[in-house]
Design an enzyme around this catalytic site. Structure first.
Site, PDB file in Angstrom:
ATOM      1  N   ASP A 188     -12.993  32.318  -1.338  1.00  9.10           N
ATOM      2  CA  ASP A 188     -13.617  33.630  -1.480  1.00  9.10           C
ATOM      3  C   ASP A 188     -13.158  34.571  -0.361  1.00  9.10           C
ATOM      4  O   ASP A 188     -12.974  34.141   0.779  1.00  9.10           O
ATOM      5  CB  ASP A 188     -15.143  33.476  -1.430  1.00  9.10           C
ATOM      6  CG  ASP A 188     -15.868  34.681  -1.979  1.00  9.10           C
ATOM      7  OD1 ASP A 188     -15.204  35.588  -2.527  1.00  9.10           O
ATOM      8  OD2 ASP A 188     -17.107  34.736  -1.848  1.00  9.10           O
ATOM      9  N   GLY A 189     -12.985  35.836  -0.711  1.00  5.87           N
ATOM     10  CA  GLY A 189     -12.717  36.843   0.306  1.00  5.87           C
ATOM     11  C   GLY A 189     -11.374  37.532   0.225  1.00  5.87           C
ATOM     12  O   GLY A 189     -11.053  38.374   1.071  1.00  5.87           O
ATOM     13  N   ASN A 190     -10.562  37.224  -0.777  1.00  4.14           N
ATOM     14  CA  ASN A 190      -9.243  37.849  -0.882  1.00  4.14           C
ATOM     15  C   ASN A 190      -9.338  39.377  -0.990  1.00  4.14           C
ATOM     16  O   ASN A 190      -8.611  40.107  -0.304  1.00  4.14           O
ATOM     17  CB  ASN A 190      -8.489  37.324  -2.101  1.00  4.14           C
ATOM     18  CG  ASN A 190      -8.005  35.902  -1.933  1.00  4.14           C
ATOM     19  OD1 ASN A 190      -7.890  35.400  -0.830  1.00  4.14           O
ATOM     20  ND2 ASN A 190      -7.737  35.239  -3.044  1.00  4.14           N
ATOM     21  N   GLY A 191     -10.224  39.831  -1.871  1.00  2.58           N
ATOM     22  CA  GLY A 191     -10.361  41.273  -2.084  1.00  2.58           C
ATOM     23  C   GLY A 191     -10.854  41.992  -0.845  1.00  2.58           C
ATOM     24  O   GLY A 191     -10.328  43.056  -0.469  1.00  2.58           O
ATOM     25  N   ARG A 192     -11.879  41.442  -0.204  1.00  2.00           N
ATOM     26  CA  ARG A 192     -12.423  42.072   0.998  1.00  2.00           C
ATOM     27  C   ARG A 192     -11.403  42.072   2.138  1.00  2.00           C
ATOM     28  O   ARG A 192     -11.332  42.999   2.935  1.00  2.00           O
ATOM     29  CB  ARG A 192     -13.702  41.360   1.424  1.00  2.00           C
ATOM     30  CG  ARG A 192     -14.914  41.725   0.567  1.00  2.00           C
ATOM     31  CD  ARG A 192     -16.115  40.893   0.918  1.00  2.00           C
ATOM     32  NE  ARG A 192     -15.984  39.533   0.408  1.00  2.00           N
ATOM     33  CZ  ARG A 192     -16.592  38.481   0.941  1.00  2.00           C
ATOM     34  NH1 ARG A 192     -17.336  38.617   2.020  1.00  2.00           N
ATOM     35  NH2 ARG A 192     -16.450  37.286   0.401  1.00  2.00           N
TER      36      ARG A 192
ATOM     37  N   HIS B  28      -5.019  38.795  -2.997  1.00  2.00           N
ATOM     38  CA  HIS B  28      -4.777  37.592  -3.796  1.00  2.00           C
ATOM     39  C   HIS B  28      -3.408  36.993  -3.473  1.00  2.00           C
ATOM     40  O   HIS B  28      -3.246  35.771  -3.418  1.00  2.00           O
ATOM     41  CB  HIS B  28      -4.878  37.915  -5.284  1.00  2.00           C
ATOM     42  CG  HIS B  28      -6.250  38.330  -5.713  1.00  2.00           C
ATOM     43  ND1 HIS B  28      -7.372  37.582  -5.431  1.00  2.00           N
ATOM     44  CD2 HIS B  28      -6.685  39.421  -6.394  1.00  2.00           C
ATOM     45  CE1 HIS B  28      -8.440  38.182  -5.922  1.00  2.00           C
ATOM     46  NE2 HIS B  28      -8.052  39.299  -6.517  1.00  2.00           N
TER      47      HIS B  28
ATOM     48  N   GLU C   3     -16.248  33.583 -15.229  1.00  2.00           N
ATOM     49  CA  GLU C   3     -16.868  34.894 -15.046  1.00  2.00           C
ATOM     50  C   GLU C   3     -15.883  35.934 -14.518  1.00  2.00           C
ATOM     51  O   GLU C   3     -16.139  37.133 -14.592  1.00  2.00           O
ATOM     52  CB  GLU C   3     -18.064  34.791 -14.090  1.00  2.00           C
ATOM     53  CG  GLU C   3     -19.268  34.044 -14.641  1.00  2.00           C
ATOM     54  CD  GLU C   3     -19.121  32.524 -14.549  1.00  2.00           C
ATOM     55  OE1 GLU C   3     -18.215  32.056 -13.818  1.00  2.00           O
ATOM     56  OE2 GLU C   3     -19.905  31.822 -15.223  1.00  2.00           O
TER      57      GLU C   3
ATOM     58  N   LEU D 270      -1.297  13.101  -3.117  1.00  2.00           N
ATOM     59  CA  LEU D 270      -2.465  13.989  -3.176  1.00  2.00           C
ATOM     60  C   LEU D 270      -2.596  14.490  -4.596  1.00  2.00           C
ATOM     61  O   LEU D 270      -1.593  14.808  -5.243  1.00  2.00           O
ATOM     62  CB  LEU D 270      -2.287  15.177  -2.220  1.00  2.00           C
ATOM     63  CG  LEU D 270      -3.287  16.336  -2.349  1.00  2.00           C
ATOM     64  CD1 LEU D 270      -4.665  15.909  -1.843  1.00  2.00           C
ATOM     65  CD2 LEU D 270      -2.797  17.574  -1.587  1.00  2.00           C
TER      66      LEU D 270
ATOM     67  N   GLU E 152     -21.525  17.345   0.631  1.00  2.00           N
ATOM     68  CA  GLU E 152     -21.932  18.142   1.776  1.00  2.00           C
ATOM     69  C   GLU E 152     -21.400  19.556   1.567  1.00  2.00           C
ATOM     70  O   GLU E 152     -20.260  19.743   1.125  1.00  2.00           O
ATOM     71  CB  GLU E 152     -21.360  17.563   3.074  1.00  2.00           C
ATOM     72  CG  GLU E 152     -21.918  16.198   3.441  1.00  2.00           C
ATOM     73  CD  GLU E 152     -23.396  16.238   3.815  1.00  2.00           C
ATOM     74  OE1 GLU E 152     -23.833  17.284   4.353  1.00  2.00           O
ATOM     75  OE2 GLU E 152     -24.103  15.248   3.564  1.00  2.00           O
TER      76      GLU E 152
END
Length: 257
Positions: free
Chosen positions: A20-24, A37, A67, A131, A207
Site C-alpha cells: 500500500d502507498g504507491n499513489g500517495r 505504481h 475492488e 521460492l 501475525e
C-alpha cells in the site's frame, strides 16, 4: 553479531504483503499516481530478492484486488499494462533464480492477452523450488472462499462427497494457496491497519505487522524490521528488535545459489 544471535531469529516460512502507498508516494512528489505504481515494481523486485536470500518458502503479494476495478480508468489501464510488462521482463529472471510464479485470483477479469502471458510465465517456472512467488491479482478473500464452497457444492451434487464430509480441511483444499503453508506473517505498508479482504481464511493465525512506510520505500531494512518484530513476538531470547533485525540482514540462507 554472533552465530548464537543469528540462530535465534525465527524466520517465517510464508510472508504475505499488502503493498500500500504507491499513489500517495507519487502524489507527495508531485507526480501522477501511476508513477508510484512503476516505482512500486522496483520494491517488488527487492522484496523477492530478500525473501529468496533469507530462505522464505512463499511470498504472497497483493497486487490488485477485486475492488481496485473501481479506481480511475486510466490508473487501472496502467496497472494492467504494468502487470503485462513486468511479467514479460521479469519471468526469465525469476526462472534463473529458481522462483516459481503463481498468480491467484479471478483471471476471467483480465484480457485474453494477459491471461496467456500469465499461463506462459507459470508454466516456465513451474518446477522451481527456491521460492514460490504468489501474485494476488483480481483477488478477494470472500471470492476465494465462495469459489471453494461452489466447488464443494458441485462435488456434493455429483455425489462425489457427502455434505458431512465438508470440513475445514476439505474447504481449505479448494482455496487458492492450498498447496502451500498458510502465511505466518502479514505485512501491510502505508499506515493503514486493516486486511482489506485479503486471504481471509489463510490469515486466521498469522501475525499482523503494520508500518507507515509507503510501498516504494519498503527496502530490505524495512523487511528485516518486520521479521524482527515477528520473531520477537514469541521468543525474545533477551535480544532487542534492533539486534534481531541486524541478524536477519546478516543471514543469507540461500546466498550464492
Amino acid at each position: 553479531m554472533s552465530e548464537l544471535h543469528v540462530a535465534q531469529v525465527r524466520m517465517p516460512k510464508h510472508v504475505a504483503i499488502i503493498m500500500d502507498g504507491n499513489g500517495r508516494w507519487a502524489e507527495s512528489r508531485g507526480k501522477p499516481r501511476t508513477f508510484g505504481h512503476k516505482a512500486g515494481a522496483e520494491a517488488v523486485r527487492a522484496a523477492i530478492t530478500f525473501a529468496r536470500k533469507k530462505g522464505i518458502e512463499s511470498l504472497t503479494l497483493f497486487a490488485f484486488s477485486s475492488e481496485n476495478w473501481n479506481r480511475p480508468e486510466q490508473e487501472v489501464s496502467v496497472l494492467m499494462e504494468l502487470f503485462m510488462s513486468v511479467l514479460k521482463r521479469e519471468v526469465s529472471k525469476l526462472n534463473k533464480h529458481e522462483v516459481r510464479l503463481k498468480v491467484i485470483g479471478d483471471r476471467a477479469g483480465f484480457s485474453e492477452r494477459l491471461q496467456k502471458q500469465i499461463a506462459k510465465a507459470e508454466q516456465l517456472t513451474a518446477a522451481n523450488r527456491a521460492l514460490t512467488l504468489n501474485i494476488a491479482a483480481n483477488y478477494g478473500g470472500r471470492w476465494d472462499i465462495c469459489q471453494a464452497a461452489q466447488r464443494l457444492a458441485e462435488r456434493v451434487a455429483q455425489q462425489q462427497i457427502a455434505v458431512t464430509e465438508i470440513t475445514e480441511a476439505t474447504l481449505a483444499s479448494e482455496l487458492e494457496l492450498a498447496d502451500q503453508a498458510p502465511p505466518d506473517l502479514l505485512i501491510r505498508t502505508g499506515g493503514e491497519q486493516r486486511i482489506s479482504n485479503f486471504l481471509l481464511w489463510q490469515l486466521a493465525y498469522a501475525e499482523l505487522y503494520f508500518c507507515d512506510i509507503l510501498w516504494p520505500d519498503f527496502n530490505e531494512n524495512a523487511f528485516a524490521a518486520a521479521i524482527a518484530d515477528y520473531s520477537c513476538r514469541e521468543r525474545r531470547f533477551g535480544l532487542t528488535s534492533a539486534q534481531l533485525q541486524q541478524a536477519i540482514l546478516e543471514t543469507d540462507q540461500k546466498a550464492g545459489e
